[in-house]
Design a protein around this motif. Structure first.
Motif, PDB file in Angstrom:
ATOM      1  N   LEU A   1       0.843  -1.192   0.000  1.00 46.80           N
ATOM      2  CA  LEU A   1       0.000   0.000   0.000  1.00 46.80           C
ATOM      3  C   LEU A   1       0.882   1.248   0.000  1.00 46.80           C
ATOM      4  CD1 LEU A   1      -2.865   1.261   0.261  1.00 46.80           C
ATOM      5  CD2 LEU A   1      -2.521   1.173   2.748  1.00 46.80           C
ATOM      6  N   GLY A   2       1.905   1.235   0.825  1.00 52.48           N
ATOM      7  CA  GLY A   2       2.829   2.369   0.873  1.00 52.48           C
ATOM      8  C   GLY A   2       3.534   2.603  -0.447  1.00 52.48           C
ATOM      9  N   HIS A   3       3.950   1.527  -1.097  1.00 53.93           N
ATOM     10  CA  HIS A   3       4.669   1.680  -2.365  1.00 53.93           C
ATOM     11  C   HIS A   3       3.744   2.137  -3.491  1.00 53.93           C
ATOM     12  CE1 HIS A   3       8.659   0.403  -1.289  1.00 53.93           C
ATOM     13  NE2 HIS A   3       8.103  -0.498  -0.502  1.00 53.93           N
ATOM     14  N   PHE A   4       2.610   1.503  -3.624  1.00 54.98           N
ATOM     15  CA  PHE A   4       1.730   1.808  -4.755  1.00 54.98           C
ATOM     16  C   PHE A   4       0.997   3.137  -4.597  1.00 54.98           C
ATOM     17  CE2 PHE A   4       1.644  -3.008  -5.153  1.00 54.98           C
ATOM     18  CZ  PHE A   4       2.585  -3.027  -6.172  1.00 54.98           C
ATOM     19  N   MET A   5       0.619   3.496  -3.366  1.00 59.98           N
ATOM     20  CA  MET A   5      -0.179   4.705  -3.158  1.00 59.98           C
ATOM     21  C   MET A   5       0.661   5.944  -2.842  1.00 59.98           C
ATOM     22  SD  MET A   5      -3.263   3.689  -3.669  1.00 59.98           S
ATOM     23  CE  MET A   5      -4.169   5.086  -3.070  1.00 59.98           C
ATOM     24  N   PHE A   6       1.785   5.777  -2.180  1.00 57.54           N
ATOM     25  CA  PHE A   6       2.532   6.945  -1.714  1.00 57.54           C
ATOM     26  C   PHE A   6       3.915   7.061  -2.349  1.00 57.54           C
ATOM     27  CE2 PHE A   6      -0.578   5.852   1.512  1.00 57.54           C
ATOM     28  CZ  PHE A   6      -1.232   7.070   1.646  1.00 57.54           C
ATOM     29  N   GLU A   7       4.649   5.979  -2.373  1.00 60.23           N
ATOM     30  CA  GLU A   7       6.005   6.010  -2.937  1.00 60.23           C
ATOM     31  C   GLU A   7       5.956   6.012  -4.466  1.00 60.23           C
ATOM     32  OE1 GLU A   7       9.611   6.820  -2.190  1.00 60.23           O
ATOM     33  OE2 GLU A   7       8.788   5.802  -0.444  1.00 60.23           O
ATOM     34  N   LYS A   8       4.921   5.412  -5.007  1.00 65.15           N
ATOM     35  CA  LYS A   8       4.735   5.322  -6.466  1.00 65.15           C
ATOM     36  C   LYS A   8       5.888   4.575  -7.141  1.00 65.15           C
ATOM     37  CE  LYS A   8       1.154   8.225  -6.434  1.00 65.15           C
ATOM     38  NZ  LYS A   8      -0.136   7.763  -6.191  1.00 65.15           N
ATOM     39  N   ASN A   9       6.276   3.466  -6.547  1.00 62.16           N
ATOM     40  CA  ASN A   9       7.317   2.630  -7.147  1.00 62.16           C
ATOM     41  C   ASN A   9       6.969   1.158  -6.956  1.00 62.16           C
ATOM     42  OD1 ASN A   9       8.027   2.011  -4.496  1.00 62.16           O
ATOM     43  ND2 ASN A   9       9.941   3.145  -4.527  1.00 62.16           N
ATOM     44  N   ARG A  10       7.759   0.319  -7.535  1.00 64.19           N
ATOM     45  CA  ARG A  10       7.559  -1.138  -7.471  1.00 64.19           C
ATOM     46  C   ARG A  10       8.312  -1.666  -6.250  1.00 64.19           C
ATOM     47  NH1 ARG A  10      10.102  -5.803 -10.005  1.00 64.19           N
ATOM     48  NH2 ARG A  10       8.490  -7.261 -10.641  1.00 64.19           N
ATOM     49  N   PRO A  11       7.644  -2.402  -5.360  1.00 69.34           N
ATOM     50  CA  PRO A  11       8.330  -2.905  -4.169  1.00 69.34           C
ATOM     51  C   PRO A  11       9.572  -3.732  -4.514  1.00 69.34           C
ATOM     52  CG  PRO A  11       5.972  -3.225  -3.966  1.00 69.34           C
ATOM     53  CD  PRO A  11       6.221  -2.777  -5.371  1.00 69.34           C
ATOM     54  N   ALA A  12      10.638  -3.515  -3.768  1.00 72.73           N
ATOM     55  CA  ALA A  12      11.898  -4.230  -3.989  1.00 72.73           C
ATOM     56  C   ALA A  12      11.731  -5.732  -3.792  1.00 72.73           C
ATOM     57  CB  ALA A  12      12.982  -3.687  -3.065  1.00 72.73           C
ATOM     58  N   THR A  13      10.733  -6.127  -3.018  1.00 73.64           N
ATOM     59  CA  THR A  13      10.534  -7.550  -2.743  1.00 73.64           C
ATOM     60  C   THR A  13      10.210  -8.345  -4.001  1.00 73.64           C
ATOM     61  OG1 THR A  13       9.482  -9.081  -1.216  1.00 73.64           O
ATOM     62  CG2 THR A  13       8.059  -7.460  -2.221  1.00 73.64           C
ATOM     63  N   PHE A  14       9.706  -7.677  -5.042  1.00 78.04           N
ATOM     64  CA  PHE A  14       9.400  -8.383  -6.291  1.00 78.04           C
ATOM     65  C   PHE A  14      10.666  -8.880  -6.976  1.00 78.04           C
ATOM     66  CE2 PHE A  14       5.212  -5.847  -7.060  1.00 78.04           C
ATOM     67  CZ  PHE A  14       4.615  -6.534  -6.027  1.00 78.04           C
ATOM     68  N   THR A  15      11.751  -8.138  -6.818  1.00 78.55           N
ATOM     69  CA  THR A  15      13.007  -8.496  -7.478  1.00 78.55           C
ATOM     70  C   THR A  15      14.024  -9.103  -6.516  1.00 78.55           C
ATOM     71  OG1 THR A  15      12.625  -6.631  -8.957  1.00 78.55           O
ATOM     72  CG2 THR A  15      14.802  -7.616  -9.023  1.00 78.55           C
ATOM     73  N   TYR A  16      14.002  -8.645  -5.263  1.00 76.23           N
ATOM     74  CA  TYR A  16      14.982  -9.076  -4.259  1.00 76.23           C
ATOM     75  C   TYR A  16      14.250  -9.524  -2.997  1.00 76.23           C
ATOM     76  CZ  TYR A  16      17.557  -5.958  -7.360  1.00 76.23           C
ATOM     77  OH  TYR A  16      18.076  -5.331  -8.464  1.00 76.23           O
ATOM     78  N   PRO A  17      13.542 -10.649  -3.030  1.00 76.81           N
ATOM     79  CA  PRO A  17      12.682 -11.020  -1.902  1.00 76.81           C
ATOM     80  C   PRO A  17      13.415 -11.229  -0.578  1.00 76.81           C
ATOM     81  CG  PRO A  17      12.771 -12.790  -3.531  1.00 76.81           C
ATOM     82  CD  PRO A  17      13.472 -11.615  -4.130  1.00 76.81           C
ATOM     83  N   LEU A  18      14.549 -11.905  -0.573  1.00 80.24           N
ATOM     84  CA  LEU A  18      15.228 -12.169   0.704  1.00 80.24           C
ATOM     85  C   LEU A  18      15.921 -10.925   1.246  1.00 80.24           C
ATOM     86  CD1 LEU A  18      16.616 -15.753   0.046  1.00 80.24           C
ATOM     87  CD2 LEU A  18      14.536 -15.064   1.256  1.00 80.24           C
ATOM     88  N   TYR A  19      16.651 -10.226   0.391  1.00 80.06           N
ATOM     89  CA  TYR A  19      17.281  -8.986   0.830  1.00 80.06           C
ATOM     90  C   TYR A  19      16.233  -7.980   1.298  1.00 80.06           C
ATOM     91  CZ  TYR A  19      22.150  -9.760  -0.729  1.00 80.06           C
ATOM     92  OH  TYR A  19      23.440 -10.187  -0.878  1.00 80.06           O
TER      93      TYR A  19
END
Length: 102
Positions: free
Chosen positions: A65-83
């Motif tokens: 919610l924070g990324h899509f509504m406020f940060e306006k970016n793609r969550p890092a977890t999609f590309t770097y889940p463990l990190y």
């Protein structure tokens, strides 16, 4: 396009922080992490193991919610889940340390 590969967590963490500049996004991460801790403690006390199913819903729900509504970016977890998971807790710990010092 191939995502950047990080050689270490120390190399990844500054990138992670750069993806969390919006204060509302960070607060939503902190709220989600706090609720996760409450769920884990409650589960350990009451032995209602089914409650653990809420962990990804709560953790990712608040963060995304924070990324899509406020940060306006793609969550890092999609590309770097463990990190990204590790970085969530490091950022949460740093927030607690700042509060502790006040």
């Amino acid at each position: 396009m191939e995502p950047k590969r990080f050689a270490s967590f120390a190399e990844f963490y500054p990138f992670y922080l750069s993806q969390h500049q919006d204060p509302v996004c960070r607060r939503l991460h902190y709220i989600g992490s706090t609720i996760i801790l409450v769920i884990v403690v409650n589960t350990l006390i009451n032995h209602h193991w089914w409650q653990l199913l809420w962990l990804p819903v709560v953790g990712y729900g608040f963060a995304w919610l924070g990324h899509f509504m406020f940060e306006k970016n793609r969550p890092a977890t999609f590309t770097y889940p463990l990190y990204s998971l590790w970085a969530d807790w490091v950022m949460f710990g740093q927030m607690l340390m700042r509060l502790w010092r006040k």
